[in-house]
Write a protein that holds these residues in place. Structure first.
Motif, PDB file in Angstrom:
ATOM      1  N   SER A 106     -50.616  -3.311 -66.894  1.00 25.11           N
ATOM      2  CA  SER A 106     -49.693  -3.277 -67.982  1.00 25.11           C
ATOM      3  C   SER A 106     -50.201  -2.666 -69.460  1.00 25.11           C
ATOM      4  O   SER A 106     -49.698  -1.984 -70.309  1.00 25.11           O
ATOM      5  N   ALA A 107     -51.556  -3.136 -69.445  1.00 24.06           N
ATOM      6  CA  ALA A 107     -52.036  -2.831 -70.627  1.00 24.06           C
ATOM      7  C   ALA A 107     -52.607  -1.381 -70.519  1.00 24.06           C
ATOM      8  O   ALA A 107     -52.690  -0.828 -71.866  1.00 24.06           O
ATOM      9  N   ARG A 108     -52.815  -0.867 -69.383  1.00 24.19           N
ATOM     10  CA  ARG A 108     -53.240   0.695 -69.313  1.00 24.19           C
ATOM     11  C   ARG A 108     -51.829   1.547 -69.372  1.00 24.19           C
ATOM     12  O   ARG A 108     -52.187   2.613 -69.683  1.00 24.19           O
ATOM     13  N   TYR A 109     -50.854   1.263 -68.803  1.00 22.26           N
ATOM     14  CA  TYR A 109     -49.655   1.889 -68.647  1.00 22.26           C
ATOM     15  C   TYR A 109     -48.292   1.195 -69.210  1.00 22.26           C
ATOM     16  O   TYR A 109     -48.140   0.122 -68.821  1.00 22.26           O
ATOM     17  N   ARG A 110     -47.813   2.000 -69.671  1.00 27.77           N
ATOM     18  CA  ARG A 110     -46.508   1.445 -70.345  1.00 27.77           C
ATOM     19  C   ARG A 110     -45.567   1.558 -69.186  1.00 27.77           C
ATOM     20  O   ARG A 110     -45.005   2.762 -68.681  1.00 27.77           O
ATOM     21  N   ALA A 111     -45.000   0.302 -68.824  1.00 30.85           N
ATOM     22  CA  ALA A 111     -44.249   0.208 -67.716  1.00 30.85           C
ATOM     23  C   ALA A 111     -42.558   0.755 -68.150  1.00 30.85           C
ATOM     24  O   ALA A 111     -42.138   0.349 -69.149  1.00 30.85           O
ATOM     25  N   PRO A 112     -41.998   1.470 -67.382  1.00 32.14           N
ATOM     26  CA  PRO A 112     -40.649   1.951 -67.583  1.00 32.14           C
ATOM     27  C   PRO A 112     -39.567   0.960 -67.482  1.00 32.14           C
ATOM     28  O   PRO A 112     -40.164  -0.170 -66.681  1.00 32.14           O
ATOM     29  N   ARG A 113     -38.375   0.707 -68.193  1.00 27.95           N
ATOM     30  CA  ARG A 113     -37.811  -0.407 -67.959  1.00 27.95           C
ATOM     31  C   ARG A 113     -36.363  -0.043 -67.430  1.00 27.95           C
ATOM     32  O   ARG A 113     -35.269  -0.692 -67.676  1.00 27.95           O
ATOM     33  N   GLU A 114     -36.415   0.758 -66.219  1.00 26.50           N
ATOM     34  CA  GLU A 114     -35.186   0.939 -65.470  1.00 26.50           C
ATOM     35  C   GLU A 114     -35.059   0.216 -64.337  1.00 26.50           C
ATOM     36  O   GLU A 114     -36.081   0.296 -63.485  1.00 26.50           O
ATOM     37  N   GLU A 115     -33.816  -0.412 -64.236  1.00 25.37           N
ATOM     38  CA  GLU A 115     -33.558  -1.183 -63.044  1.00 25.37           C
ATOM     39  C   GLU A 115     -32.266  -0.948 -62.757  1.00 25.37           C
ATOM     40  O   GLU A 115     -31.381  -1.394 -62.812  1.00 25.37           O
TER      41      GLU A 115
ATOM     42  N   LEU B 145     -30.556   8.697 -67.757  1.00 27.10           N
ATOM     43  CA  LEU B 145     -30.196   8.207 -69.070  1.00 27.10           C
ATOM     44  C   LEU B 145     -30.336   6.663 -68.738  1.00 27.10           C
ATOM     45  O   LEU B 145     -30.811   5.788 -69.625  1.00 27.10           O
ATOM     46  N   VAL B 146     -30.054   6.239 -67.614  1.00 26.49           N
ATOM     47  CA  VAL B 146     -30.184   4.648 -67.267  1.00 26.49           C
ATOM     48  C   VAL B 146     -31.725   4.504 -67.442  1.00 26.49           C
ATOM     49  O   VAL B 146     -32.113   3.330 -67.966  1.00 26.49           O
ATOM     50  N   ILE B 147     -32.512   5.134 -66.870  1.00 25.29           N
ATOM     51  CA  ILE B 147     -33.844   5.174 -66.806  1.00 25.29           C
ATOM     52  C   ILE B 147     -34.422   5.118 -68.492  1.00 25.29           C
ATOM     53  O   ILE B 147     -35.148   3.992 -68.703  1.00 25.29           O
ATOM     54  N   ILE B 148     -34.026   5.974 -69.092  1.00 23.56           N
ATOM     55  CA  ILE B 148     -34.617   6.067 -70.431  1.00 23.56           C
ATOM     56  C   ILE B 148     -34.243   4.987 -71.232  1.00 23.56           C
ATOM     57  O   ILE B 148     -34.818   4.541 -72.025  1.00 23.56           O
ATOM     58  N   LEU B 149     -32.704   4.454 -71.168  1.00 24.28           N
ATOM     59  CA  LEU B 149     -32.348   3.159 -72.033  1.00 24.28           C
ATOM     60  C   LEU B 149     -32.913   2.130 -71.575  1.00 24.28           C
ATOM     61  O   LEU B 149     -32.315   1.110 -71.939  1.00 24.28           O
ATOM     62  N   GLY B 150     -33.281   2.088 -70.162  1.00 26.51           N
ATOM     63  CA  GLY B 150     -33.758   0.706 -69.599  1.00 26.51           C
ATOM     64  C   GLY B 150     -32.293  -0.295 -68.963  1.00 26.51           C
ATOM     65  O   GLY B 150     -32.381  -1.446 -69.163  1.00 26.51           O
TER      66      GLY B 150
ATOM     67  N   ALA C 144     -39.239  13.085 -62.553  1.00 31.36           N
ATOM     68  CA  ALA C 144     -39.237  12.335 -61.146  1.00 31.36           C
ATOM     69  C   ALA C 144     -37.661  11.847 -60.455  1.00 31.36           C
ATOM     70  O   ALA C 144     -37.765  11.839 -59.489  1.00 31.36           O
ATOM     71  N   VAL C 145     -36.936  11.808 -61.436  1.00 32.75           N
ATOM     72  CA  VAL C 145     -35.442  11.391 -60.991  1.00 32.75           C
ATOM     73  C   VAL C 145     -34.829  12.434 -60.303  1.00 32.75           C
ATOM     74  O   VAL C 145     -33.932  12.216 -59.513  1.00 32.75           O
ATOM     75  N   THR C 146     -34.850  13.799 -60.746  1.00 30.11           N
ATOM     76  CA  THR C 146     -33.829  14.736 -60.522  1.00 30.11           C
ATOM     77  C   THR C 146     -33.644  15.069 -59.208  1.00 30.11           C
ATOM     78  O   THR C 146     -32.534  15.019 -58.582  1.00 30.11           O
ATOM     79  N   LEU C 147     -34.790  15.296 -58.353  1.00 28.65           N
ATOM     80  CA  LEU C 147     -34.883  15.989 -57.083  1.00 28.65           C
ATOM     81  C   LEU C 147     -34.049  14.629 -55.999  1.00 28.65           C
ATOM     82  O   LEU C 147     -33.315  14.925 -55.337  1.00 28.65           O
ATOM     83  N   PRO C 148     -34.801  13.645 -56.040  1.00 31.10           N
ATOM     84  CA  PRO C 148     -34.395  12.646 -55.026  1.00 31.10           C
ATOM     85  C   PRO C 148     -32.791  12.313 -55.371  1.00 31.10           C
ATOM     86  O   PRO C 148     -31.921  12.251 -54.352  1.00 31.10           O
TER      87      PRO C 148
END
Length: 291
Positions: A282-291, A74-79, A187-191
């Motif tokens: 950045s033009a080719r890939y949409r960067a996720p907003r999770e920090e 949820l943190v990753i999805i909401l940024g 990507a998040v679940t297993l780590p």
């Protein structure tokens, strides 16, 4: 097309830099949401562990780790701004793109925001009566987990914090390769499941669990106290123990694990003659907003 490891490094640095330069008020609110979302993950974890003593130890812990990953997803999805992954801003720091004063101030604002968000959820869940559910079993899980967390030596807590944030930041880093919500969640679940199942220590998760444990202990509900496993030293759960035996060394460990091992490590690994900026990526890939 999935971005290459070097392109992911570019995207990560750019995203971390953008977060660090966000106005303080916005950052604080974002951090409060992140703390609350991690608390929600721990609520799910706690519920999964009520009655789980009937399962094999490893199975119960893996189950708890998988459901807890809901919080970081949820943190990753909401940024939202999460302290543990924010430590990776060492990357733009050592690249001389982020002043050190701004970097440290950003860490402080995010840490405080995470704390207030986590504490707000802890107070809300306590007042809701949820700890009394499962014939007191829900609250007993919180007490038992809290006692376990403050029972580590400071050295143990420090290294458990390192191990935890290596995995958390690897999960966030892997999320940069995802192009959809599903990609990022997988990507998040297993780590995250690895760190929770293994008992590693996450400072923001503990900002929820430990204050809630203190509240439940102070209330002393008979049903909850009766449900606590024999041999659990409830008296070990005190405010000084929470601060000195857990939160302080775990936070320092999280900084080393996420900032040095992953942030700085990835910077050195993917550093090229002149560090390539991310306009094209950045033009080719949409960067996720999770920090």
């Amino acid at each position: 097309m999935i971005p290459s490891p070097s392109e992911i490094a570019d995207l990560a640095e750019e995203g971390l830099l953008k977060k660090a330069m966000t106005p303080w008020g916005t950052t604080f609110v974002s951090a409060m949401f992140a703390g609350a979302l991690i608390a929600i993950g721990f609520i799910f974890y706690t519920t999964s562990q009520v009655g789980a003593e009937a399962l094999p130890y490893g199975v119960a812990k893996v189950l708890g780790g998988v459901v807890f990953s809901t919080g970081l997803a949820l943190v990753i999805i909401l940024g939202a701004d999460l302290f543990t992954s924010t430590t990776m801003t060492l990357m733009p720091g050592v690249d001389r793109r982020l002043p050190w004063g701004r970097l440290l101030a950003h860490w402080g604002v995010v840490y405080l925001g995470n704390f207030f968000g986590s504490l707000l959820v802890a107070i809300t869940i306590f007042l809701s009566g949820t700890p009394h559910t499962g014939h007191g079993g829900w609250g007993a899980v919180v007490i038992s987990a809290s006692v376990s967390k403050v029972s580590h030596t400071p050295v143990e807590a420090f290294f458990l914090g390192i191990l935890c944030n290596v995995l958390v930041c690897l999960a966030v880093w892997a999320g940069y390769a995802g192009k959809s919500v599903t990609d990022k969640m997988v990507a998040v679940t297993l780590p995250i499941a690895v760190f929770v199942a293994s008992g590693f220590e996450h400072s923001v998760a503990n900002m929820f669990m430990l204050p809630l444990g203190l509240m439940i202990k102070a209330e002393g509900n008979p049903e909850v106290m009766a449900a606590i496993a024999n041999g659990t030293d409830v008296d070990a759960l005190t405010v000084p123990a929470v601060l000195l035996s857990n939160l302080l060394p775990v936070t320092l460990g999280n900084i080393v694990g996420g900032g040095v091992f992953i942030g700085l490590g990835m910077f050195i690994w993917h550093r090229r003659g002149s560090y390539r900026k991310t306009a094209e990526a950045s033009a080719r890939y949409r960067a996720p907003r999770e920090e």
